[in-house]
Design a protein around this motif. Structure first.
Motif, mmCIF file in Angstrom:
data_model
loop_
_atom_site.group_PDB
_atom_site.id
_atom_site.type_symbol
_atom_site.label_atom_id
_atom_site.label_comp_id
_atom_site.label_asym_id
_atom_site.label_seq_id
_atom_site.Cartn_x
_atom_site.Cartn_y
_atom_site.Cartn_z
ATOM 1 N N ILE A 65 37.924 28.235 66.024
ATOM 2 C CA ILE A 65 38.307 27.061 65.250
ATOM 3 C C ILE A 65 39.441 26.323 65.948
ATOM 4 O O ILE A 65 40.449 26.927 66.322
ATOM 5 C CB ILE A 65 38.694 27.435 63.798
ATOM 6 C CG1 ILE A 65 39.041 26.178 62.993
ATOM 7 C CG2 ILE A 65 39.815 28.458 63.761
ATOM 8 C CD1 ILE A 65 39.120 26.425 61.487
ATOM 9 N N LEU A 66 39.236 25.026 66.156
ATOM 10 C CA LEU A 66 40.271 24.159 66.705
ATOM 11 C C LEU A 66 41.079 23.620 65.534
ATOM 12 O O LEU A 66 40.559 22.882 64.698
ATOM 13 C CB LEU A 66 39.646 23.008 67.497
ATOM 14 C CG LEU A 66 40.621 21.950 68.021
ATOM 15 C CD1 LEU A 66 41.601 22.555 69.019
ATOM 16 C CD2 LEU A 66 39.858 20.787 68.663
ATOM 17 N N LEU A 67 42.348 24.005 65.470
ATOM 18 C CA LEU A 67 43.206 23.593 64.378
ATOM 19 C C LEU A 67 44.068 22.395 64.776
ATOM 20 O O LEU A 67 44.599 22.338 65.886
ATOM 21 C CB LEU A 67 44.123 24.747 63.961
ATOM 22 C CG LEU A 67 43.450 25.958 63.321
ATOM 23 C CD1 LEU A 67 44.476 27.058 63.096
ATOM 24 C CD2 LEU A 67 42.765 25.587 62.010
ATOM 25 N N GLU A 68 44.216 21.475 63.833
ATOM 26 C CA GLU A 68 45.083 20.311 64.025
ATOM 27 C C GLU A 68 46.062 20.256 62.854
ATOM 28 O O GLU A 68 45.658 20.368 61.690
ATOM 29 C CB GLU A 68 44.242 19.034 64.071
ATOM 30 C CG GLU A 68 45.040 17.774 64.323
ATOM 31 C CD GLU A 68 44.158 16.535 64.330
ATOM 32 O OE1 GLU A 68 44.547 15.531 63.692
ATOM 33 O OE2 GLU A 68 43.075 16.577 64.952
ATOM 34 N N THR A 69 47.333 20.130 63.165
ATOM 35 C CA THR A 69 48.346 20.101 62.116
ATOM 36 C C THR A 69 48.383 18.739 61.435
ATOM 37 O O THR A 69 47.823 17.758 61.933
ATOM 38 C CB THR A 69 49.732 20.412 62.686
ATOM 39 O OG1 THR A 69 50.113 19.372 63.591
ATOM 40 C CG2 THR A 69 49.750 21.758 63.401
ATOM 41 N N GLN A 70 49.081 18.688 60.312
ATOM 42 C CA GLN A 70 49.166 17.457 59.536
ATOM 43 C C GLN A 70 49.839 16.335 60.324
ATOM 44 O O GLN A 70 49.533 15.156 60.114
ATOM 45 C CB GLN A 70 49.940 17.716 58.234
ATOM 46 C CG GLN A 70 49.810 16.627 57.195
ATOM 47 C CD GLN A 70 48.383 16.401 56.722
ATOM 48 O OE1 GLN A 70 47.995 15.262 56.485
ATOM 49 N NE2 GLN A 70 47.600 17.459 56.594
ATOM 50 N N ASP A 71 50.718 16.686 61.269
ATOM 51 C CA ASP A 71 51.393 15.662 62.076
ATOM 52 C C ASP A 71 50.750 15.469 63.445
ATOM 53 O O ASP A 71 51.356 14.914 64.353
ATOM 54 C CB ASP A 71 52.888 15.965 62.219
ATOM 55 C CG ASP A 71 53.169 17.374 62.718
ATOM 56 O OD1 ASP A 71 52.284 18.245 62.589
ATOM 57 O OD2 ASP A 71 54.272 17.621 63.220
ATOM 58 N N GLY A 72 49.498 15.929 63.590
ATOM 59 C CA GLY A 72 48.715 15.566 64.768
ATOM 60 C C GLY A 72 48.916 16.390 66.023
ATOM 61 O O GLY A 72 48.911 15.854 67.133
ATOM 62 N N ILE A 118 41.626 20.933 59.749
ATOM 63 C CA ILE A 118 42.828 20.120 59.574
ATOM 64 C C ILE A 118 43.763 20.871 58.627
ATOM 65 O O ILE A 118 43.384 21.177 57.484
ATOM 66 C CB ILE A 118 42.508 18.732 58.983
ATOM 67 C CG1 ILE A 118 41.473 18.005 59.854
ATOM 68 C CG2 ILE A 118 43.788 17.899 58.851
ATOM 69 C CD1 ILE A 118 41.940 17.651 61.234
ATOM 70 N N LEU A 119 44.965 21.169 59.087
ATOM 71 C CA LEU A 119 45.915 21.891 58.258
ATOM 72 C C LEU A 119 46.629 20.958 57.279
ATOM 73 O O LEU A 119 46.756 19.760 57.522
ATOM 74 C CB LEU A 119 46.954 22.596 59.135
ATOM 75 C CG LEU A 119 46.434 23.679 60.092
ATOM 76 C CD1 LEU A 119 47.610 24.356 60.796
ATOM 77 C CD2 LEU A 119 45.585 24.704 59.364
ATOM 78 N N SER A 120 47.115 21.545 56.212
ATOM 79 C CA SER A 120 47.900 20.808 55.218
ATOM 80 C C SER A 120 49.386 20.860 55.555
ATOM 81 O O SER A 120 50.197 20.286 54.826
ATOM 82 C CB SER A 120 47.678 21.402 53.819
ATOM 83 O OG SER A 120 46.308 21.486 53.518
ATOM 84 N N ILE A 121 49.743 21.549 56.622
ATOM 85 C CA ILE A 121 51.139 21.734 56.994
ATOM 86 C C ILE A 121 51.412 21.129 58.367
ATOM 87 O O ILE A 121 50.480 20.875 59.146
ATOM 88 C CB ILE A 121 51.527 23.223 56.989
ATOM 89 C CG1 ILE A 121 50.639 24.018 57.954
ATOM 90 C CG2 ILE A 121 51.423 23.784 55.581
ATOM 91 C CD1 ILE A 121 50.997 25.499 58.057
ATOM 92 N N THR A 122 52.679 20.900 58.683
ATOM 93 C CA THR A 122 53.074 20.300 59.947
ATOM 94 C C THR A 122 53.191 21.360 61.043
ATOM 95 O O THR A 122 53.137 22.567 60.774
ATOM 96 C CB THR A 122 54.429 19.585 59.814
ATOM 97 O OG1 THR A 122 55.446 20.581 59.565
ATOM 98 C CG2 THR A 122 54.410 18.561 58.678
ATOM 99 N N SER A 123 53.390 20.908 62.262
ATOM 100 C CA SER A 123 53.555 21.818 63.391
ATOM 101 C C SER A 123 54.794 22.700 63.217
ATOM 102 O O SER A 123 54.761 23.894 63.537
ATOM 103 C CB SER A 123 53.639 21.029 64.700
ATOM 104 O OG SER A 123 54.659 20.055 64.650
#
Length: 251
Positions: A93-100, A184-189
C-alpha cells in the motif's frame, strides 16, 4: 513494471505445492546456506508463486502455488528463466499523508534487504487464505500495515480512504506480481512520524523485530526527484509506482 488497474482481483490457491527439478533445487539449497551464513536472521518461510494470470472482462484472476523464500531469493539474486521462476505474489500500500507526503519505509539491517526502500506490504501467508482457497489480499495489506507501521487500515481516524489501484507485473528478469493499494491518511506527516517513533520504541523495548529502520516522508510534488536522490537501494517497482501516482494526481 507498474500499471494502473480498475478491475477486481481474484486470487485462488492451488493445493499442490510447486515442484522444482532436482538440479535446480540443489542449486537453491546451496545458495540458501551461503545466504544464511551471511545473514542468520533469514527465514525460509512459505512464498506463493503465480502459475497462471488471467485478465478477464470483469476481473483479474490469479492462480498461486506454494514454494519457499529460498526459491524466491535465488530467482531475485541469481535468476531463473522459464516455468520454474518464482513469480512471487505480494501486496502493498502506497500511503499519502493528509499534508501530501508519501511514506516510504527503509528496511532494517537484519532483513534480507538492508537499508532498502519500499512501501508497506509483504508476502501472503496462511492467515490470508480462506477455507475455499480464495485469498484475501486486503487482509494481507491490513496485517502488514499493522505489523510494520501500527496502522489499522479500517480505522477512519487514521486512514481516510483506500482502494486497490495499481499492480506490478513481471518485466524482464523481474518476476513479481504485486497488487498495490493507495491509501490516504487522516493524519499529517508529523503525526505519522510521532506515531511510528512511539511504535518503534515499543518494539525495541519488548525485543520484537523492527522491519523499518526509519520512515522517509517524501513530498508528492517532487517525489520522484527526491526518491532518485536517495542513495539507498530501492525495490524495482518503487520509482515506477511513485511516477505513476504523481502523474495521476497532477491530472
Amino acid at each position: 513494471m507498474v500499471i494502473k488497474i480498475n478491475k477486481k482481483i481474484e486470487v485462488v490457491k492451488i493445493e499442490k505445492k510447486l515442484i522444482l527439478p532436482d538440479n535446480l533445487q540443489k542449486q537453491i539449497e546451496d545458495f540458501w546456506k551461503k545466504q544464511v551464513e551471511e545473514n542468520p536472521h533469514l527465514f525460509n518461510g512459505e512464498i506463493w508463486s503465480v502459475t497462471k494470470f488471467e485478465e478477464l472482462p470483469d476481473k483479474i484472476k490469479i492462480h498461486i502455488q506454494q514454494t519457499n523464500y529460498a526459491h524466491y531469493l535465488f530467482d531475485e539474486r541469481v535468476g531463473i528463466q522459464g516455468q520454474y521462476g518464482c513469480y512471487n505474489l505480494n501486496c502493498g500500500i502506497l500511503l499519502e499523508t493528509q499534508d501530501g507526503y508519501y511514506i516510504i519505509g527503509e528496511m532494517n539491517e537484519t532483513t534480507s534487504y538492508p537499508k532498502g526502500l519500499q512501501i508497506s506490504g509483504g508476502n501472503l501467508d496462511q492467515n490470508d487464505i480462506k477455507q475455499n482457497g480464495q485469498v484475501d489480499i486486503i487482509n494481507n495489506v491490513a496485517r502488514e500495515l499493522k505489523e510494520e507501521l501500527n496502522i489499522d487500515l479500517f480505522d477512519k481516524s487514521v486512514v481516510q480512504e483506500y482502494k486497490m489501484q495499481y499492480m506490478e507485473i513481471p518485466q524482464g528478469n523481474r518476476h513479481s506480481y504485486a497488487p498495490m493499494m493507495k491509501g490516504i491518511l487522516s493524519i499529517t506527516s508529523k503525526q505519522m512520524e510521532k506515531l511510528y517513533n512511539n511504535f518503534k520504541r515499543l518494539l525495541e523495548q519488548t525485543g520484537e523485530d523492527v522491519e523499518f529502520k526509519k520512515l522517509h516522508f517524501i513530498k508528492k510534488e517532487n517525489a520522484l526527484e527526491i526518491l532518485k536522490s536517495l542513495q539507498n537501494p530501492k525495490r524495482p517497482y518503487l520509482e515506477d509506482l511513485i511516477e505513476l501516482d504523481s502523474k495521476l494526481k497532477e491530472d
